[in-house]
Design a protein around this motif. Structure first.
Motif, PDB file in Angstrom:
ATOM      1  N   LYS A   1      13.689 112.988   2.379  1.00  0.00           N
ATOM      2  CA  LYS A   1      13.283 114.288   1.841  1.00  0.00           C
ATOM      3  C   LYS A   1      12.441 115.060   2.856  1.00  0.00           C
ATOM      4  CE  LYS A   1      13.234 112.662  -2.958  1.00  0.00           C
ATOM      5  NZ  LYS A   1      12.370 112.402  -4.132  1.00  0.00           N
ATOM      6  N   ASN A   2      11.572 114.338   3.566  1.00  0.00           N
ATOM      7  CA  ASN A   2      10.734 114.988   4.583  1.00  0.00           C
ATOM      8  C   ASN A   2      11.564 115.458   5.772  1.00  0.00           C
ATOM      9  OD1 ASN A   2       7.949 115.067   3.656  1.00  0.00           O
ATOM     10  ND2 ASN A   2       8.049 112.835   3.623  1.00  0.00           N
ATOM     11  N   LEU A   3      12.633 114.750   6.078  1.00  0.00           N
ATOM     12  CA  LEU A   3      13.530 115.206   7.141  1.00  0.00           C
ATOM     13  C   LEU A   3      14.244 116.495   6.739  1.00  0.00           C
ATOM     14  CD1 LEU A   3      15.094 111.792   8.239  1.00  0.00           C
ATOM     15  CD2 LEU A   3      13.409 113.148   9.509  1.00  0.00           C
ATOM     16  N   GLU A   4      14.599 116.609   5.468  1.00  0.00           N
ATOM     17  CA  GLU A   4      15.200 117.849   4.979  1.00  0.00           C
ATOM     18  C   GLU A   4      14.219 119.006   5.125  1.00  0.00           C
ATOM     19  OE1 GLU A   4      16.356 117.094   0.976  1.00  0.00           O
ATOM     20  OE2 GLU A   4      17.917 115.644   1.520  1.00  0.00           O
ATOM     21  N   MET A   5      12.948 118.739   4.819  1.00  0.00           N
ATOM     22  CA  MET A   5      11.918 119.757   5.000  1.00  0.00           C
ATOM     23  C   MET A   5      11.868 120.215   6.457  1.00  0.00           C
ATOM     24  SD  MET A   5       9.318 121.578   3.766  1.00  0.00           S
ATOM     25  CE  MET A   5       8.467 120.873   2.341  1.00  0.00           C
ATOM     26  N   CYS A   6      11.892 119.262   7.374  1.00  0.00           N
ATOM     27  CA  CYS A   6      11.848 119.600   8.798  1.00  0.00           C
ATOM     28  C   CYS A   6      13.011 120.503   9.183  1.00  0.00           C
ATOM     29  CB  CYS A   6      11.886 118.324   9.640  1.00  0.00           C
ATOM     30  SG  CYS A   6      10.356 117.377   9.637  1.00  0.00           S
ATOM     31  N   ASN A   7      14.194 120.145   8.756  1.00  0.00           N
ATOM     32  CA  ASN A   7      15.359 120.947   9.121  1.00  0.00           C
ATOM     33  C   ASN A   7      15.297 122.345   8.511  1.00  0.00           C
ATOM     34  OD1 ASN A   7      16.982 119.476  10.943  1.00  0.00           O
ATOM     35  ND2 ASN A   7      17.647 118.109   9.321  1.00  0.00           N
ATOM     36  N   ASP A   8      14.792 122.437   7.295  1.00  0.00           N
ATOM     37  CA  ASP A   8      14.675 123.753   6.653  1.00  0.00           C
ATOM     38  C   ASP A   8      13.654 124.643   7.363  1.00  0.00           C
ATOM     39  OD1 ASP A   8      16.598 123.165   4.772  1.00  0.00           O
ATOM     40  OD2 ASP A   8      15.180 122.595   3.211  1.00  0.00           O
ATOM     41  N   LEU A   9      12.631 124.026   7.952  1.00  0.00           N
ATOM     42  CA  LEU A   9      11.585 124.785   8.635  1.00  0.00           C
ATOM     43  C   LEU A   9      11.847 124.951  10.130  1.00  0.00           C
ATOM     44  CD1 LEU A   9       8.351 123.295   6.990  1.00  0.00           C
ATOM     45  CD2 LEU A   9       9.476 125.456   6.460  1.00  0.00           C
ATOM     46  N   GLY A  10      12.929 124.344  10.629  1.00  0.00           N
ATOM     47  CA  GLY A  10      13.218 124.426  12.052  1.00  0.00           C
ATOM     48  C   GLY A  10      12.287 123.574  12.883  1.00  0.00           C
ATOM     49  N   ILE A  11      11.910 122.405  12.353  1.00  0.00           N
ATOM     50  CA  ILE A  11      10.989 121.484  13.036  1.00  0.00           C
ATOM     51  C   ILE A  11      11.790 120.310  13.583  1.00  0.00           C
ATOM     52  CG2 ILE A  11       9.029 119.918  12.741  1.00  0.00           C
ATOM     53  CD1 ILE A  11       8.005 121.787  10.540  1.00  0.00           C
ATOM     54  N   ARG A  12      11.518 119.941  14.829  1.00  0.00           N
ATOM     55  CA  ARG A  12      12.281 118.887  15.486  1.00  0.00           C
ATOM     56  C   ARG A  12      11.485 117.595  15.693  1.00  0.00           C
ATOM     57  NH1 ARG A  12      15.748 121.496  14.136  1.00  0.00           N
ATOM     58  NH2 ARG A  12      16.148 119.492  13.181  1.00  0.00           N
ATOM     59  N   ASP A  13      10.251 117.528  15.178  1.00  0.00           N
ATOM     60  CA  ASP A  13       9.402 116.350  15.371  1.00  0.00           C
ATOM     61  C   ASP A  13       8.688 116.007  14.073  1.00  0.00           C
ATOM     62  OD1 ASP A  13       9.094 116.023  18.633  1.00  0.00           O
ATOM     63  OD2 ASP A  13       9.353 118.108  18.024  1.00  0.00           O
ATOM     64  N   ILE A  14       8.645 114.715  13.732  1.00  0.00           N
ATOM     65  CA  ILE A  14       7.978 114.274  12.511  1.00  0.00           C
ATOM     66  C   ILE A  14       7.012 113.134  12.834  1.00  0.00           C
ATOM     67  CG2 ILE A  14       9.783 112.603  11.844  1.00  0.00           C
ATOM     68  CD1 ILE A  14       9.325 113.574   8.923  1.00  0.00           C
ATOM     69  N   ARG A  15       5.827 113.190  12.240  1.00  0.00           N
ATOM     70  CA  ARG A  15       4.770 112.225  12.503  1.00  0.00           C
ATOM     71  C   ARG A  15       4.594 111.279  11.320  1.00  0.00           C
ATOM     72  NH1 ARG A  15       0.323 110.683   9.577  1.00  0.00           N
ATOM     73  NH2 ARG A  15      -1.470 110.105  10.840  1.00  0.00           N
ATOM     74  N   VAL A  16       4.461 109.962  11.618  1.00  0.00           N
ATOM     75  CA  VAL A  16       4.214 108.953  10.590  1.00  0.00           C
ATOM     76  C   VAL A  16       3.042 108.072  11.014  1.00  0.00           C
ATOM     77  CG1 VAL A  16       6.641 108.889   9.885  1.00  0.00           C
ATOM     78  CG2 VAL A  16       5.819 107.262  11.604  1.00  0.00           C
ATOM     79  N   ASP A  17       2.529 107.285  10.064  1.00  0.00           N
ATOM     80  CA  ASP A  17       1.556 106.239  10.388  1.00  0.00           C
ATOM     81  C   ASP A  17       1.880 104.999   9.557  1.00  0.00           C
ATOM     82  OD1 ASP A  17       0.183 106.505   7.792  1.00  0.00           O
ATOM     83  OD2 ASP A  17      -0.617 108.359   8.598  1.00  0.00           O
ATOM     84  N   THR A  18       1.071 103.963   9.705  1.00  0.00           N
ATOM     85  CA  THR A  18       1.381 102.692   9.040  1.00  0.00           C
ATOM     86  C   THR A  18       0.818 102.589   7.627  1.00  0.00           C
ATOM     87  OG1 THR A  18      -0.493 101.705  10.222  1.00  0.00           O
ATOM     88  CG2 THR A  18       1.696 101.371  11.166  1.00  0.00           C
TER      89      THR A  18
END
Length: 305
Positions: free
Chosen positions: A99-116
């Motif tokens: 779902k967060n990847l869909e958000m990125c694509n909708d906003l034109g974002i090519r990088d996503i940050r995660v943590d443990t």
């Protein structure tokens, strides 16, 4: 010249929790100050899955940012309901990540940050701790493939607030994930707390004689994103790194900046003022500091070549 960004979460939680600065007001302020980009907060009060559940609502955000001339250096996504150290959370984690990847694509974002996600003290037993590391690596590997399929780069941000933060563990976990679309986000404050302060580590404390620059060298070829902020060696609320304003901590930026310039494939340097009271008043000064830092580092690099 490196492009300079700022993480919008600085005004969404921490000291701003009771009165968060709206995302549109934040974006307008950064554009007027002269930032090249904004790093979008997907947690709490900014561009969350709940607040922007449809493609249409997200396209409105994208248009607003485009109209302001602000690029997007990344998306700090919310995965906190699904601790990846727990086996039963794997599919839930991956579902939320999609779902967060869909958000990125909708906003034109090519990088996503995660943590443990998990607290560093969650597993006291060494065997359980190592098993948890393996589960995170497995989940991150599958997430990295999902991100690659979506055309988005996945960056892991290590820090004392979350499990697996020793210098050796940072390199080890990157190796365990073993995916070409997975790399490390290098935050100068977190790097200081890992290599110099040795904060909130499992078992025996581990530091590096060469501090943050030694870690940077050890992570050659493994870094995909950079966050800049100072550190005085303290923890915020005994949890994660204090993000001190530039020039008020112990990070030697004049020394490390030329080395950061050599990190390949990093387009943006993002300023991270998370949890700092009064960060709203430091927007312009922080940009000026990093602009000068980049100029000096580029000049030093050119003189040495």
């Amino acid at each position: 010249m490196k492009k300079i960004s700022l993480g919008s979460w600085a005004f969404a939680f921490g000291p701003y929790s009771d009165n968060p600065v709206p995302f549109d007001k934040t974006a307008k302020r950064l554009a007027e100050a002269g930032y090249d980009a904004i790093e979008v907060c997907g947690i709490q009060e900014h561009v969350t899955l709940d607040a922007y559940p449809t493609t249409k609502s997200r396209q409105e955000v994208k248009k607003m940012l485009d109209d302001l001339g602000l690029e997007r250096s990344g998306y700090a996504c919310d995965q906190y309901a699904f601790d990846p150290t727990e086996a039963e959370n794997k599919q839930k984690y991956l579902g939320q990540f999609s779902k967060n990847l869909e958000m990125c694509n909708d906003l034109g974002i090519r990088d996503i940050r995660v943590d443990t996600v998990a607290d560093p003290g969650k597993y006291s037993d060494d065997a359980e701790y190592e098993a948890a590391k393996g589960r995170v690596a497995e989940t991150f590997h599958e997430a990295a493939q999902k991100a690659q399929d979506a055309g988005i780069r996945m960056h892991w941000e290590f820090e004392p607030g979350f499990i697996f933060n020793k210098p050796s563990e940072i390199i080890e976990l990157h190796g365990k994930v073993a995916h070409p679309n997975f790399d490390v986000m290098y935050d100068t404050s977190h790097a200081y707390m890992s290599t110099v302060a040795g904060s909130r580590q499992h078992g025996e404390k581990e530091t590096l004689d060469g501090g943050i620059e030694e870690l940077l060298a050890n992570l050659e070829g493994k870094i995909g994103a950079i966050h800049l902020i100072d550190s005085d060696g303290s923890l915020h609320d005994n949890h994660t790194s204090t993000h001190n304003p530039f020039g008020t901590g112990n990070v030697d930026f004049k020394s490390v900046a030329p080395k950061l310039l050599t990190v390949p494939h990093v387009e943006y340097w993002a300023i991270d003022m998370c949890f700092w009271p009064g960060s709203w008043e430091l927007v312009e000064a922080s940009l000026a500091y990093v602009k000068d830092l980049v100029a000096e580092a580029e000049a030093a690099t050119a003189a040495a070549s």
